[in-house]
Design a protein around this motif. Structure first.
Motif, PDB file in Angstrom:
ATOM      1  N   LEU A 289       0.816  -1.211   0.000  1.00 30.86           N
ATOM      2  CA  LEU A 289       0.000   0.000   0.000  1.00 30.86           C
ATOM      3  C   LEU A 289       0.855   1.267   0.000  1.00 30.86           C
ATOM      4  O   LEU A 289       0.369   2.338  -0.380  1.00 30.86           O
ATOM      5  N   GLY A 290       2.115   1.141   0.417  1.00 33.68           N
ATOM      6  CA  GLY A 290       2.976   2.319   0.464  1.00 33.68           C
ATOM      7  C   GLY A 290       4.062   2.338  -0.584  1.00 33.68           C
ATOM      8  O   GLY A 290       4.807   3.311  -0.684  1.00 33.68           O
ATOM      9  N   GLU A 291       4.156   1.280  -1.393  1.00 36.00           N
ATOM     10  CA  GLU A 291       5.263   1.158  -2.345  1.00 36.00           C
ATOM     11  C   GLU A 291       5.035   1.995  -3.604  1.00 36.00           C
ATOM     12  O   GLU A 291       3.974   1.930  -4.220  1.00 36.00           O
ATOM     13  N   THR A 292       6.042   2.774  -3.987  1.00 39.22           N
ATOM     14  CA  THR A 292       5.939   3.637  -5.174  1.00 39.22           C
ATOM     15  C   THR A 292       6.824   3.159  -6.315  1.00 39.22           C
ATOM     16  O   THR A 292       6.644   3.600  -7.450  1.00 39.22           O
ATOM     17  N   GLU A 293       7.771   2.268  -6.039  1.00 37.68           N
ATOM     18  CA  GLU A 293       8.678   1.788  -7.081  1.00 37.68           C
ATOM     19  C   GLU A 293       8.010   0.617  -7.815  1.00 37.68           C
ATOM     20  O   GLU A 293       7.640  -0.383  -7.207  1.00 37.68           O
ATOM     21  N   PRO A 294       7.810   0.725  -9.129  1.00 35.86           N
ATOM     22  CA  PRO A 294       7.017  -0.277  -9.871  1.00 35.86           C
ATOM     23  C   PRO A 294       7.510  -1.713  -9.708  1.00 35.86           C
ATOM     24  O   PRO A 294       6.704  -2.632  -9.547  1.00 35.86           O
ATOM     25  N   ASN A 295       8.822  -1.940  -9.782  1.00 37.57           N
ATOM     26  CA  ASN A 295       9.328  -3.309  -9.694  1.00 37.57           C
ATOM     27  C   ASN A 295       9.060  -3.920  -8.322  1.00 37.57           C
ATOM     28  O   ASN A 295       8.682  -5.096  -8.215  1.00 37.57           O
ATOM     29  N   VAL A 296       9.246  -3.123  -7.277  1.00 33.93           N
ATOM     30  CA  VAL A 296       8.973  -3.627  -5.924  1.00 33.93           C
ATOM     31  C   VAL A 296       7.479  -3.859  -5.747  1.00 33.93           C
ATOM     32  O   VAL A 296       7.063  -4.862  -5.162  1.00 33.93           O
ATOM     33  N   ALA A 297       6.669  -2.936  -6.255  1.00 38.53           N
ATOM     34  CA  ALA A 297       5.221  -3.092  -6.154  1.00 38.53           C
ATOM     35  C   ALA A 297       4.766  -4.362  -6.855  1.00 38.53           C
ATOM     36  O   ALA A 297       3.901  -5.101  -6.355  1.00 38.53           O
ATOM     37  N   GLY A 298       5.351  -4.641  -8.026  1.00 40.40           N
ATOM     38  CA  GLY A 298       5.006  -5.865  -8.743  1.00 40.40           C
ATOM     39  C   GLY A 298       5.381  -7.111  -7.958  1.00 40.40           C
ATOM     40  O   GLY A 298       4.623  -8.090  -7.920  1.00 40.40           O
ATOM     41  N   ALA A 299       6.546  -7.082  -7.315  1.00 38.12           N
ATOM     42  CA  ALA A 299       6.970  -8.223  -6.502  1.00 38.12           C
ATOM     43  C   ALA A 299       6.032  -8.431  -5.317  1.00 38.12           C
ATOM     44  O   ALA A 299       5.702  -9.573  -4.954  1.00 38.12           O
TER      45      ALA A 299
END
Length: 333
Positions: A152-162
């Motif tokens: 819910l707090g992640e802004t970096e696309p690759n981390v959000a995808g993981a």
């Protein structure tokens, strides 16, 4: 009143009273003939004032200033105390949350505890690479609550995808409920991230939460839910998909989802009628009418065909030309 009686009545120990005296906070007004400290009513009142200010978190030095400085104003000091208290509560809340997550992971030994702590710290790292590695290596060690909060707090696309991948493979049945709760967040970005995770979750519970999201006041949330449900063949998504076409939000994807829903004649005719109704609405502007006309292209059945014939004679030349072109394509199939 002697020091023993003062201590008994005030609840402040004789030792602390002597400490106050050494600091100059309160001085007994007199002495007995034997040299014992004797406290007046005013002295006792000052002791109670000291204790009251201590209960607010003031230091003894600050209390001395507050009681003895005629020009002292409490507003700034109270403001500092409020900020310090909020910071302390936030830190304690964070600690309580972390302890709860460690307990939820049900560690069997201190090595497990240390591993969970390391993963939780990595999830909060400033390095996107470190966060991504933590997610990919987390397995079942990290409670889903921590993964949901991170997502819910992640802004970096690759981390959000993981994070979405990790949550989608989780077998914890509480994930959809946590995300559904986040859909009511006052922060738009949190609502969007929550629904992005929710659409990738398998299972009936996630699908039910997406159905509920069709009524969400946030148009972005409704859009994600409608697209996900539409591509899964859930006809309840049709009204929201038509709204997206009218509003020009992911209208091409919305039209594609409608075509997926139109698998039988009855459903196809219902969708076509819904599109026609919006075309006939006086509040529907020209650009939206053009998009609605284009959406009829991939809706099979007689209702859509008749609508295109009517639209080929529309007063709006752009709509008429689009409908004529689409009719030729249908005839060529």
């Amino acid at each position: 009143m002697l020091i023993g009686e003062v201590a008994k009545r005030s609840g402040v120990s004789a030792r602390m009273l002597r400490h106050y005296e050494s600091l100059g906070l309160v001085r007994p007004s007199g002495r007995t003939g034997s040299g014992y400290r004797e406290y007046s009513a005013e002295d006792i009142r000052r002791i109670f004032h000291i204790e009251s200010l201590r209960s607010l978190g003031l230091s003894l030095r600050e209390i001395g200033r507050a009681l003895d400085d005629p020009g002292f104003t409490p507003s700034a000091l109270v403001g500092d105390l409020v900020r310090q208290t909020r910071d302390r509560i936030a830190a304690e809340t964070e600690l309580l949350t972390r302890l709860g997550r460690i307990r939820a992971a049900d560690p069997v030994g201190w090595e497990d505890v240390l591993q969970i702590v390391a993963l939780l710290q990595a999830l909060g790292s400033k390095s996107a690479d470190a966060r991504q590695r933590a997610v990919l290596s987390s397995g079942d060690e990290v409670p889903v609550e921590a993964l949901v909060e991170a997502a819910l707090g992640e802004t970096e696309p690759n981390v959000a995808g993981a994070l979405r991948w990790a949550l989608a493979r989780s077998e914890d049945g509480g994930v959809p409920a946590l995300l559904a709760e986040a859909l009511t967040s006052p922060v738009a970005a949190v609502r969007e991230r929550a629904v992005q995770v929710l659409v990738e979750l398998p299972g009936d519970e996630a699908a039910a939460r997406l159905r509920d999201a069709l009524a969400n006041p946030d148009a972005v949330v409704r859009g994600y839910a409608a697209l996900a449900l539409g591509t899964r063949g859930v006809t309840a998504a049709a009204p929201a998909l038509v709204d997206m076409i009218v509003e020009g939000r992911n209208d091409t994807d919305a039209a594609d989802a409608l075509s997926v829903l139109a698998t039988d004649t009855a459903t196809a005719d219902q969708i076509a009628n819904r599109l026609v109704d919006r075309l006939a609405d006086d509040t529907t502007r020209a650009p939206a009418r053009g998009r609605l006309t284009q959406a009829l292209a991939d809706i099979p059945g007689p209702t859509a065909s008749r609508a295109l014939v009517e639209l080929s004679r529309d007063e709006d030349r752009a709509v008429a030309l689009t409908a004529t072109y689409l009719l030729r394509l249908r005839d060529a199939r």
